[in-house]
Motif scaffolding. Sequence first.
Motif, PDB file in Angstrom:
ATOM      1  N   LEU A   1      57.413   4.864  19.530  1.00 24.24           N
ATOM      2  CA  LEU A   1      57.316   6.067  18.707  1.00 24.24           C
ATOM      3  C   LEU A   1      56.804   7.244  19.529  1.00 24.24           C
ATOM      4  N   GLU A   2      55.806   7.016  20.360  1.00 26.39           N
ATOM      5  CA  GLU A   2      55.290   8.084  21.219  1.00 26.39           C
ATOM      6  C   GLU A   2      56.388   8.603  22.155  1.00 26.39           C
ATOM      7  N   HIS A   3      57.171   7.681  22.699  1.00 19.91           N
ATOM      8  CA  HIS A   3      58.263   8.066  23.602  1.00 19.91           C
ATOM      9  C   HIS A   3      59.293   8.925  22.861  1.00 19.91           C
ATOM     10  N   LYS A   4      59.665   8.502  21.657  1.00 25.50           N
ATOM     11  CA  LYS A   4      60.635   9.269  20.876  1.00 25.50           C
ATOM     12  C   LYS A   4      60.118  10.659  20.548  1.00 25.50           C
ATOM     13  N   GLN A   5      58.845  10.742  20.187  1.00 28.82           N
ATOM     14  CA  GLN A   5      58.279  12.036  19.821  1.00 28.82           C
ATOM     15  C   GLN A   5      58.122  12.947  21.037  1.00 28.82           C
ATOM     16  N   ASP A   6      57.855  12.385  22.207  1.00 30.67           N
ATOM     17  CA  ASP A   6      57.791  13.191  23.426  1.00 30.67           C
ATOM     18  C   ASP A   6      59.166  13.791  23.742  1.00 30.67           C
ATOM     19  N   LEU A   7      60.214  12.987  23.556  1.00 33.52           N
ATOM     20  CA  LEU A   7      61.572  13.495  23.771  1.00 33.52           C
ATOM     21  C   LEU A   7      61.918  14.570  22.746  1.00 33.52           C
ATOM     22  N   GLU A   8      61.515  14.345  21.504  1.00 31.80           N
ATOM     23  CA  GLU A   8      61.769  15.325  20.448  1.00 31.80           C
ATOM     24  C   GLU A   8      61.016  16.625  20.727  1.00 31.80           C
ATOM     25  N   ALA A   9      59.781  16.495  21.236  1.00 33.22           N
ATOM     26  CA  ALA A   9      58.994  17.683  21.569  1.00 33.22           C
ATOM     27  C   ALA A   9      59.655  18.477  22.692  1.00 33.22           C
ATOM     28  N   GLN A  10      60.224  17.773  23.670  1.00 36.32           N
ATOM     29  CA  GLN A  10      60.931  18.458  24.752  1.00 36.32           C
ATOM     30  C   GLN A  10      62.143  19.216  24.206  1.00 36.32           C
ATOM     31  N   ARG A  11      62.869  18.562  23.312  1.00 40.28           N
ATOM     32  CA  ARG A  11      64.024  19.222  22.706  1.00 40.28           C
ATOM     33  C   ARG A  11      63.597  20.460  21.921  1.00 40.28           C
ATOM     34  N   ASN A  12      62.526  20.344  21.154  1.00 37.82           N
ATOM     35  CA  ASN A  12      62.052  21.474  20.362  1.00 37.82           C
ATOM     36  C   ASN A  12      61.589  22.633  21.241  1.00 37.82           C
ATOM     37  N   LEU A  13      61.030  22.305  22.410  1.00 39.52           N
ATOM     38  CA  LEU A  13      60.639  23.351  23.345  1.00 39.52           C
ATOM     39  C   LEU A  13      61.863  24.109  23.845  1.00 39.52           C
ATOM     40  N   ILE A  14      62.931  23.375  24.164  1.00 36.92           N
ATOM     41  CA  ILE A  14      64.167  24.007  24.609  1.00 36.92           C
ATOM     42  C   ILE A  14      64.746  24.882  23.502  1.00 36.92           C
ATOM     43  N   LEU A  15      64.728  24.362  22.277  1.00 37.34           N
ATOM     44  CA  LEU A  15      65.238  25.141  21.150  1.00 37.34           C
ATOM     45  C   LEU A  15      64.405  26.402  20.932  1.00 37.34           C
ATOM     46  N   THR A  16      63.095  26.286  21.135  1.00 36.76           N
ATOM     47  CA  THR A  16      62.222  27.452  20.990  1.00 36.76           C
ATOM     48  C   THR A  16      62.627  28.564  21.940  1.00 36.76           C
ATOM     49  N   GLU A  17      62.820  28.204  23.206  1.00 39.01           N
ATOM     50  CA  GLU A  17      63.225  29.206  24.199  1.00 39.01           C
ATOM     51  C   GLU A  17      64.565  29.832  23.820  1.00 39.01           C
ATOM     52  N   GLY A  18      65.490  28.999  23.369  1.00 39.64           N
ATOM     53  CA  GLY A  18      66.809  29.514  23.014  1.00 39.64           C
ATOM     54  C   GLY A  18      66.780  30.422  21.798  1.00 39.64           C
ATOM     55  N   ILE A  19      66.029  30.031  20.766  1.00 39.79           N
ATOM     56  CA  ILE A  19      65.950  30.839  19.553  1.00 39.79           C
ATOM     57  C   ILE A  19      65.306  32.191  19.850  1.00 39.79           C
ATOM     58  N   VAL A  20      64.263  32.200  20.686  1.00 40.03           N
ATOM     59  CA  VAL A  20      63.607  33.459  21.048  1.00 40.03           C
ATOM     60  C   VAL A  20      64.577  34.368  21.799  1.00 40.03           C
ATOM     61  N   LEU A  21      65.352  33.795  22.712  1.00 45.36           N
ATOM     62  CA  LEU A  21      66.336  34.598  23.435  1.00 45.36           C
ATOM     63  C   LEU A  21      67.394  35.156  22.477  1.00 45.36           C
ATOM     64  N   LEU A  22      67.795  34.354  21.492  1.00 44.27           N
ATOM     65  CA  LEU A  22      68.760  34.832  20.503  1.00 44.27           C
ATOM     66  C   LEU A  22      68.208  36.033  19.741  1.00 44.27           C
ATOM     67  N   SER A  23      66.930  35.942  19.382  1.00 44.51           N
ATOM     68  CA  SER A  23      66.310  37.032  18.610  1.00 44.51           C
ATOM     69  C   SER A  23      66.241  38.325  19.412  1.00 44.51           C
ATOM     70  N   GLU A  24      66.198  38.201  20.732  1.00 49.33           N
ATOM     71  CA  GLU A  24      66.100  39.381  21.597  1.00 49.33           C
ATOM     72  C   GLU A  24      67.465  39.895  22.035  1.00 49.33           C
ATOM     73  N   GLY A  25      68.535  39.261  21.539  1.00 52.05           N
ATOM     74  CA  GLY A  25      69.880  39.721  21.871  1.00 52.05           C
ATOM     75  C   GLY A  25      70.337  39.352  23.262  1.00 52.05           C
ATOM     76  N   ALA A  26      69.829  38.245  23.814  1.00 50.24           N
ATOM     77  CA  ALA A  26      70.222  37.825  25.164  1.00 50.24           C
ATOM     78  C   ALA A  26      71.701  37.450  25.194  1.00 50.24           C
ATOM     79  N   THR A  27      72.315  37.643  26.344  1.00 49.81           N
ATOM     80  CA  THR A  27      73.728  37.307  26.500  1.00 49.81           C
ATOM     81  C   THR A  27      73.907  35.799  26.583  1.00 49.81           C
ATOM     82  N   PRO A  28      75.116  35.313  26.296  1.00 42.99           N
ATOM     83  CA  PRO A  28      75.374  33.868  26.416  1.00 42.99           C
ATOM     84  C   PRO A  28      75.049  33.317  27.804  1.00 42.99           C
TER      85      PRO A  28
END
Length: 265
Positions: free
Chosen positions: A215-242
């Motif tokens: 379970l800890e391993h799965k949640q660590d992987l999920e946390a990594q994914r959520n971190l990547i999504l965070t960076e992407g969503i913030v860039l989307l909000s700022e109008g970053a190019t593809p």
Amino acid sequence: MHISLSALFGFILGIGLFASAVFFNTDNYLMFFSLSSLLMVIGGTIAAAMISYDGRYVALAFKEILSTMVSSKVNPVKLYEDVGELIDWSKIIRTQGLVKLERIIELPDEETSFLNQSFVFLLSGYKGAHLYNLLQHSRESIYESNMRPAKVLLTMASTAPAFGMVGTLVGLIIMLNSMEGDPSKIGGGLAVALLTTLYGVLMAQLVLKPAARKLEHKQDLEAQRNLILTEGIVLLSEGATPLVIQDTMNSYLHPNFQFRKVTKH
């Protein structure tokens, strides 16, 4: 749902080693089975968990035990797909705006709550550092909530051998009280008494601790994914190019699974 072959192999190997030790050293296999000893360990472990935690977290812990053989949903292929999805979202936002994105994007019901929440924040107009803080708080809250069953499992893993020892002491007391001066009864009685300790150790080391670590391993992987999504969503909000989103997201991914599609500013 995909079965984790490594977890299945490890469990079979552990059971196989124990079974082989019994098979090659005795013909009396039933001596290793005692219903009362099994109930002592299982019942005591569950009782301690129920006293220590809310019942819903204990129920979730048992659910995670059943999920030990299931592979994590987060893998390099999934992360690759996430990057591609964020790039597609950025194209829609730059050409047609957030309103259009809201109309055409439908998040599946089984999707993580973090992505749903991120999408809501994005459509609400939050940007930059403010949006990043909101997503960070959401990410940490989800991680802590999902890790509570792991704490329950680790507690159960520590109490299972203890209740095995309790069962052994109970068995020894009963044995000594019923010997009636006959030393020949020590061997058989002691063997039965020690079964609870054996059950407790096996349950802790082969079931409860591996389930907690998985379970800890799965949640660590999920946390990594959520971190990547965070960076992407913030860039989307700022109008970053593809292309900017692609390069930023690729910095988090393994080189063999980076998004290599050529995009334009």
